[in-house]
Scaffold this motif. Sequence first.
Motif, PDB file in Angstrom:
ATOM      1  N   ALA A   1      34.204 -15.001  -5.230  1.00  0.00           N
ATOM      2  CA  ALA A   1      35.065 -15.575  -4.452  1.00  0.00           C
ATOM      3  C   ALA A   1      33.675 -15.416  -3.025  1.00  0.00           C
ATOM      4  CB  ALA A   1      35.947 -15.848  -4.043  1.00  0.00           C
ATOM      5  N   TYR A   2      33.602 -16.605  -2.162  1.00  0.00           N
ATOM      6  CA  TYR A   2      32.693 -16.394  -1.196  1.00  0.00           C
ATOM      7  C   TYR A   2      33.216 -17.078   0.531  1.00  0.00           C
ATOM      8  CZ  TYR A   2      28.992 -14.562  -2.913  1.00  0.00           C
ATOM      9  OH  TYR A   2      28.120 -13.720  -4.063  1.00  0.00           O
ATOM     10  N   ARG A   3      33.068 -17.022   1.156  1.00  0.00           N
ATOM     11  CA  ARG A   3      33.537 -17.796   2.309  1.00  0.00           C
ATOM     12  C   ARG A   3      32.964 -19.296   2.443  1.00  0.00           C
ATOM     13  NH1 ARG A   3      34.673 -15.777   8.709  1.00  0.00           N
ATOM     14  NH2 ARG A   3      35.146 -17.659   9.210  1.00  0.00           N
ATOM     15  N   CYS A   4      32.994 -19.643   2.827  1.00  0.00           N
ATOM     16  CA  CYS A   4      32.449 -21.075   3.460  1.00  0.00           C
ATOM     17  C   CYS A   4      32.875 -21.729   4.883  1.00  0.00           C
ATOM     18  CB  CYS A   4      32.475 -21.924   2.340  1.00  0.00           C
ATOM     19  SG  CYS A   4      33.986 -23.300   2.387  1.00  0.00           S
ATOM     20  N   ARG A   5      31.625 -22.082   5.353  1.00  0.00           N
ATOM     21  CA  ARG A   5      32.031 -22.693   7.104  1.00  0.00           C
ATOM     22  C   ARG A   5      32.753 -24.304   7.059  1.00  0.00           C
ATOM     23  NH1 ARG A   5      26.791 -20.429   8.894  1.00  0.00           N
ATOM     24  NH2 ARG A   5      25.826 -22.357   7.600  1.00  0.00           N
TER      25      ARG A   5
ATOM     26  N   ALA B   1      34.409 -19.965  -6.696  1.00  0.00           N
ATOM     27  CA  ALA B   1      35.541 -20.380  -5.612  1.00  0.00           C
ATOM     28  C   ALA B   1      34.529 -19.894  -4.142  1.00  0.00           C
ATOM     29  CB  ALA B   1      36.129 -19.692  -5.576  1.00  0.00           C
ATOM     30  N   PHE B   2      35.354 -21.178  -3.165  1.00  0.00           N
ATOM     31  CA  PHE B   2      35.160 -20.345  -1.252  1.00  0.00           C
ATOM     32  C   PHE B   2      36.461 -20.444  -0.926  1.00  0.00           C
ATOM     33  CE2 PHE B   2      31.166 -22.130  -2.974  1.00  0.00           C
ATOM     34  CZ  PHE B   2      30.258 -20.695  -2.735  1.00  0.00           C
ATOM     35  N   PHE B   3      36.748 -19.858   0.242  1.00  0.00           N
ATOM     36  CA  PHE B   3      37.415 -19.888   1.226  1.00  0.00           C
ATOM     37  C   PHE B   3      36.805 -20.856   2.237  1.00  0.00           C
ATOM     38  CE2 PHE B   3      39.265 -16.524  -1.608  1.00  0.00           C
ATOM     39  CZ  PHE B   3      40.738 -16.719  -1.824  1.00  0.00           C
ATOM     40  N   GLU B   4      37.658 -21.516   2.939  1.00  0.00           N
ATOM     41  CA  GLU B   4      37.513 -21.611   4.153  1.00  0.00           C
ATOM     42  C   GLU B   4      38.746 -21.822   4.275  1.00  0.00           C
ATOM     43  OE1 GLU B   4      36.819 -26.036   7.111  1.00  0.00           O
ATOM     44  OE2 GLU B   4      36.957 -25.981   4.997  1.00  0.00           O
ATOM     45  N   ILE B   5      38.219 -20.504   6.094  1.00  0.00           N
ATOM     46  CA  ILE B   5      39.673 -19.524   6.822  1.00  0.00           C
ATOM     47  C   ILE B   5      39.386 -20.300   8.580  1.00  0.00           C
ATOM     48  CG2 ILE B   5      40.419 -18.268   5.051  1.00  0.00           C
ATOM     49  CD1 ILE B   5      37.977 -16.181   5.980  1.00  0.00           C
TER      50      ILE B   5
ATOM     51  N   SER C   1      39.851 -17.567  11.680  1.00  0.00           N
ATOM     52  CA  SER C   1      39.186 -16.649  11.587  1.00  0.00           C
ATOM     53  C   SER C   1      38.196 -16.475  12.683  1.00  0.00           C
ATOM     54  CB  SER C   1      38.902 -15.957  10.484  1.00  0.00           C
ATOM     55  OG  SER C   1      39.769 -15.513   9.619  1.00  0.00           O
ATOM     56  N   PRO C   2      37.298 -15.313  13.006  1.00  0.00           N
ATOM     57  CA  PRO C   2      36.057 -15.681  13.487  1.00  0.00           C
ATOM     58  C   PRO C   2      35.029 -16.061  13.272  1.00  0.00           C
ATOM     59  CG  PRO C   2      36.734 -13.610  14.114  1.00  0.00           C
ATOM     60  CD  PRO C   2      38.018 -14.329  13.156  1.00  0.00           C
ATOM     61  N   PRO C   3      33.803 -16.751  13.661  1.00  0.00           N
ATOM     62  CA  PRO C   3      32.856 -17.311  12.546  1.00  0.00           C
ATOM     63  C   PRO C   3      32.286 -16.748  12.284  1.00  0.00           C
ATOM     64  CG  PRO C   3      33.031 -17.866  15.166  1.00  0.00           C
ATOM     65  CD  PRO C   3      33.843 -16.866  14.924  1.00  0.00           C
TER      66      PRO C   3
ATOM     67  N   ASN D   1      25.903 -22.972   3.664  1.00  0.00           N
ATOM     68  CA  ASN D   1      26.886 -21.525   3.593  1.00  0.00           C
ATOM     69  C   ASN D   1      25.556 -19.837   4.214  1.00  0.00           C
ATOM     70  OD1 ASN D   1      29.432 -22.746   4.098  1.00  0.00           O
ATOM     71  ND2 ASN D   1      28.815 -22.092   1.728  1.00  0.00           N
ATOM     72  N   GLY D   2      24.524 -20.494   4.240  1.00  0.00           N
ATOM     73  CA  GLY D   2      23.514 -19.742   4.082  1.00  0.00           C
ATOM     74  C   GLY D   2      24.254 -18.135   3.200  1.00  0.00           C
ATOM     75  N   HIS D   3      24.562 -18.491   2.269  1.00  0.00           N
ATOM     76  CA  HIS D   3      24.791 -17.657   1.424  1.00  0.00           C
ATOM     77  C   HIS D   3      23.000 -17.566  -0.043  1.00  0.00           C
ATOM     78  CE1 HIS D   3      28.635 -17.133   1.830  1.00  0.00           C
ATOM     79  NE2 HIS D   3      28.937 -17.257   1.740  1.00  0.00           N
ATOM     80  N   ARG D   4      22.483 -17.046  -0.133  1.00  0.00           N
ATOM     81  CA  ARG D   4      21.279 -17.264  -0.882  1.00  0.00           C
ATOM     82  C   ARG D   4      21.709 -16.900  -2.414  1.00  0.00           C
ATOM     83  NH1 ARG D   4      16.254 -12.826  -2.632  1.00  0.00           N
ATOM     84  NH2 ARG D   4      14.534 -14.813  -2.161  1.00  0.00           N
ATOM     85  N   ILE D   5      20.655 -18.623  -3.159  1.00  0.00           N
ATOM     86  CA  ILE D   5      21.596 -18.187  -4.478  1.00  0.00           C
ATOM     87  C   ILE D   5      20.227 -18.423  -5.801  1.00  0.00           C
ATOM     88  CG2 ILE D   5      21.627 -20.053  -6.155  1.00  0.00           C
ATOM     89  CD1 ILE D   5      23.892 -19.293  -3.755  1.00  0.00           C
ATOM     90  N   GLU D   6      19.874 -17.728  -6.227  1.00  0.00           N
ATOM     91  CA  GLU D   6      18.859 -17.411  -7.198  1.00  0.00           C
ATOM     92  C   GLU D   6      18.815 -18.089  -8.185  1.00  0.00           C
ATOM     93  OE1 GLU D   6      16.631 -13.957 -10.078  1.00  0.00           O
ATOM     94  OE2 GLU D   6      18.405 -13.743  -9.038  1.00  0.00           O
TER      95      GLU D   6
END
Length: 179
Positions: free
Chosen positions: A10-14, A63-67, A70-72, A128-133
Amino acid sequence: MALQGVHHVAYRCRDTKETVEFYQQALGMDFMLAISEDRVPSTKEEDPYMHVFLDAGNGNVLAFFEIPNSPPMDRDRNTPSWVQHLAFQVDSLDSLLAAKSHLESMGLSVVGPTNHELFQSIYFNDPNGHRIELAANTSTPEMLKKLKEIAPQMLEDWTASKRTVHHASWLHEKEFATH
């Protein structure tokens, strides 16, 4: 205990919708399910969220969480941007090159292919700026056997010195010799 695999990562998303659509369009992932609650089940904190799950193939789930309260989003500025990334396997070099063309046609900047000798990879960022390979395996059983055999000594030598250990330098010797 016998682990049976990774249940999900799981990662965060905007923006959940933008993120789901990106992974559907860029990587063909199936949108599996969404969960949204006002309270975090594990901590009982009041913090409304949207939690989405995407099928990354072979039982792997992203998975992703939008929260929104929370701060940006930001990233660990003390960790280089190339370190933290998600790597997905593709079935061949042809698939890797086709994926690169597809991603570039979406307007994404793609780095590679990069030859890691064990596999070749391309790199890009999600919204979201996450690097994907994306990686296509090119290793042989002999290469993997040799690397497994030297791994414990490499770890010991690194731990003792915190300096580069060269036991597996053969992986990139050809690449650096040509530059």
